[in-house]
Design a protein around this motif. Sequence first.
Motif, short mmCIF file in Angstrom:
data_model
loop_
_atom_site.label_atom_id
_atom_site.label_comp_id
_atom_site.label_asym_id
_atom_site.label_seq_id
_atom_site.Cartn_x
_atom_site.Cartn_y
_atom_site.Cartn_z
N UNK A 398 45.86 18.24 5.22
CA UNK A 398 44.69 17.89 6.05
C UNK A 398 44.91 16.56 6.77
N UNK A 399 45.54 15.62 6.08
CA UNK A 399 45.80 14.31 6.69
C UNK A 399 46.79 14.45 7.84
N UNK A 400 47.86 15.21 7.59
CA UNK A 400 48.89 15.36 8.61
C UNK A 400 48.31 15.96 9.89
N UNK A 401 47.42 16.94 9.74
CA UNK A 401 46.87 17.61 10.91
C UNK A 401 45.46 17.14 11.26
N UNK A 402 45.00 16.10 10.56
CA UNK A 402 43.76 15.41 10.93
C UNK A 402 42.55 16.34 11.00
N UNK A 403 42.27 17.05 9.91
CA UNK A 403 41.05 17.85 9.86
C UNK A 403 40.47 17.79 8.44
N UNK A 404 39.19 18.09 8.32
CA UNK A 404 38.55 18.03 7.01
C UNK A 404 38.04 19.39 6.54
N UNK A 405 38.10 20.38 7.40
CA UNK A 405 37.64 21.72 6.99
C UNK A 405 38.37 22.76 7.83
N UNK A 406 38.60 23.90 7.24
CA UNK A 406 39.26 24.99 7.95
C UNK A 406 38.72 26.32 7.41
N UNK A 407 39.13 27.41 8.05
CA UNK A 407 38.67 28.72 7.58
C UNK A 407 39.22 28.98 6.18
N UNK A 408 38.51 29.82 5.45
CA UNK A 408 38.93 30.16 4.09
C UNK A 408 40.33 30.77 4.10
N UNK A 409 40.61 31.61 5.09
CA UNK A 409 41.91 32.26 5.16
C UNK A 409 43.03 31.24 5.34
N UNK A 410 42.77 30.22 6.20
CA UNK A 410 43.79 29.18 6.42
C UNK A 410 44.04 28.40 5.14
N UNK A 411 42.94 28.04 4.44
CA UNK A 411 43.09 27.30 3.18
C UNK A 411 43.87 28.13 2.17
N UNK A 412 43.55 29.42 2.08
CA UNK A 412 44.26 30.30 1.14
C UNK A 412 45.74 30.42 1.52
N UNK A 413 46.00 30.58 2.82
CA UNK A 413 47.39 30.69 3.28
C UNK A 413 48.18 29.45 2.88
N UNK A 414 47.53 28.29 3.05
CA UNK A 414 48.22 27.05 2.72
C UNK A 414 48.49 26.98 1.21
N UNK A 415 47.46 27.26 0.42
CA UNK A 415 47.62 27.17 -1.05
C UNK A 415 48.74 28.09 -1.52
N UNK A 416 48.76 29.29 -0.96
CA UNK A 416 49.78 30.26 -1.38
C UNK A 416 51.18 29.82 -0.93
#
Length: 716
Positions: A398-416
């Motif tokens: 989130x810091x690298x791309x300067x955002x504090x919220x994203x879609x659930x799918x994006x968060x899941x994709x990142x975690x995986x």
Amino acid sequence: MTDKLSLVDKLFESYNYKIAKTSTKDVRIYTLQYGMYHAAEILSFDEKTDVSKFKTEFSELGYATEIRVIKNLEEVEEYLFEGFFIKTPLGNELRNRYKNFVKKQLLNLPEGSDYQYINSDFDLLLQDNLGEVIEAKAYSSKDNSIISKIKDLFIQTEGALFIIIEAPAGFGKTCTANEILNSITVENSKILPFFTELSRNREARVFKHILLNEIDDQFPNGIKQNVVLEQIHKGRIPLIIDGFDELITKENNKEDVESMLSTIVDLLQNEAKIVITSRKTAILNSEEFIETVNSSIENYSLARFEIKEPTIENWLHNERLKLIVDNEFPINQISNPVLLSYLRNIPLEKLEEFLTKKEGTLIDKYFDYLLTRERQRQNLKLDNQTQFRIFRKLNRFMSEYNFTAETKETIKDFIKAYNVKIIKESLKDYQSEEKPSIEELTETLSNHVFLDRKTDGNIGFINDFVFGFLISENLIFAKFQEHYKENFTKVIPQDFAQKSLEASKIQSPENKNRLWQVYNGNNFEYDSVFYFDADYFLKNEIKRDFNTLFLSDRTIKELNFENHTFENCVFAGITFENCTFNTSCFKKSSFQNCKFYNCSLPNKTQIVYDDFAIYVCQDNNEFIQDINSLYCKDSEINEVKPINQLTEQQVLLQFLQVDEKRPKPRKFSVIKQRLAEYSDKDISNVINSLIRKEYLHFKDDVGFITKDAMNFLNHN
């Protein structure tokens, strides 16, 4: 009613109905077509009128028909609003938003916890639509609630009302916004509030577009933006925007900020009621904001609330507070709302155990409780440190791309994608009959207690405390340094780093020092305010010289201003408590609208007025008197000699527009420039006199003229 046909037509057209050609003067037929749904509203203005042939005609055409006898325009308006907003699933959904908010607040607390809004002291500055200050008062939470005050303003204010609620992080802005939402919902079912919580979303950065997107997201497809905007203007949909400052970054330029403010001001028409919450930001005292408000104030009243820091006594009952005091526990280790909320609700014997057990800090115990419970609640086979690892990675992303919220799918994709090894190892620990798939475990992690769904549907960290804590952990454990090498100082936005300072107030002294070493041993290129906060929050002492520091709106306790210099610095709206000053450390610096409580001057050496100028300040001892006694004579320091004595009328006129009939707020620095022929000391003396007479009121470094002052000018 037939004499108001054009108004009835206009009302239906505002909801995107079309007027059927078969309409007559006595019977109006309005059709609405959304996808498969076709409806015809048949209105007569006299119950004796026969409308059966119209009903038959439109029913045969496939329309769902509704017949109504209408007696007045208000009835039409109410019928449409209720039909489109109140008596719909949307109405129920918005009414349930507060319940969902409370449910989320209880997620991180022990079972059986109760949610209760924490009242704090607050200041109010209220201007009418002439721009005159009609109320400027500090309220105690013991006597008044900010929620009651805002409810009163909603009821009593005629015309549009713009409410700004300012407070630093952790003082209860989001809770206050939700309490307002709840109070509107409960009190008046004919009003439907529109609540939006802003977060830094990579998809949209222009505020106007974000607001329109929020309307599209929260209201059904059948309700177009123009319908919602019109109801906002009419005051039927009060607009509550939580986290207005969330979109303001260091990169925002003047045009961005003006655009954000003008979008709000454009909505303030007729009976509109708009509430925004924001951190204390210089933007709300900027020339652009003053000009924007000044040029449009005749359209609305402006109420500015400032929430003061909740005290430990606001949070904890006497029994718990006594336990903490009796155990001589350092009170600053719990001065955080997340932690206080937890301590307010854990069993008393558990609190006693925490206070007497020496291993680890209270915050360590809090996270241990939270993550252990998460393992049980979600059947996670991940130990607490591994859970931290996963979310530290997300925090870095989130810091690298300067955002504090994203879609659930994006968060899941990142975690995986970034935790494949961890997830696969974890799966080995499950019994075969309970083993989830990788997708299911990723879904579970996206519902983790550290994360929360925002009102726009995106996922972000549950609060700034958790977000900031993870930033500090990433720096203390050198994770940013490891993954971004020499570029790591460019990766963390300043407002993200600021959250790490706020969250680290309750860290152990060792971790505070390690974080301070990282920020001061590398070139982060943050502004001087950040480094002042780093010294204060992490070291509780000034560690560097400052030049051109502008510090505003905070309380500073037990800090010594003795060993480093402050040159060309401005302190505005600061409350100093138990601080020590050495005036020789200050050069061309000023204190505006500050409060000095139990402050002292151990070394009383003579000073030049311009080096330690005090404007519109208060104390509770002889601090200011001592300062005044140390000033050199004016003739030694100021060669500007006024020809005439500065009068109160001259100063008050500076707070009027060119026509000298309407008020205009002004920054103190602007007043000094406009009265350059007089010494700063003369200007300060007159302004102090005007404040005592309640002719002027200062919010931070901006002065406002009162109604009494206008009367004074009109008669002198």
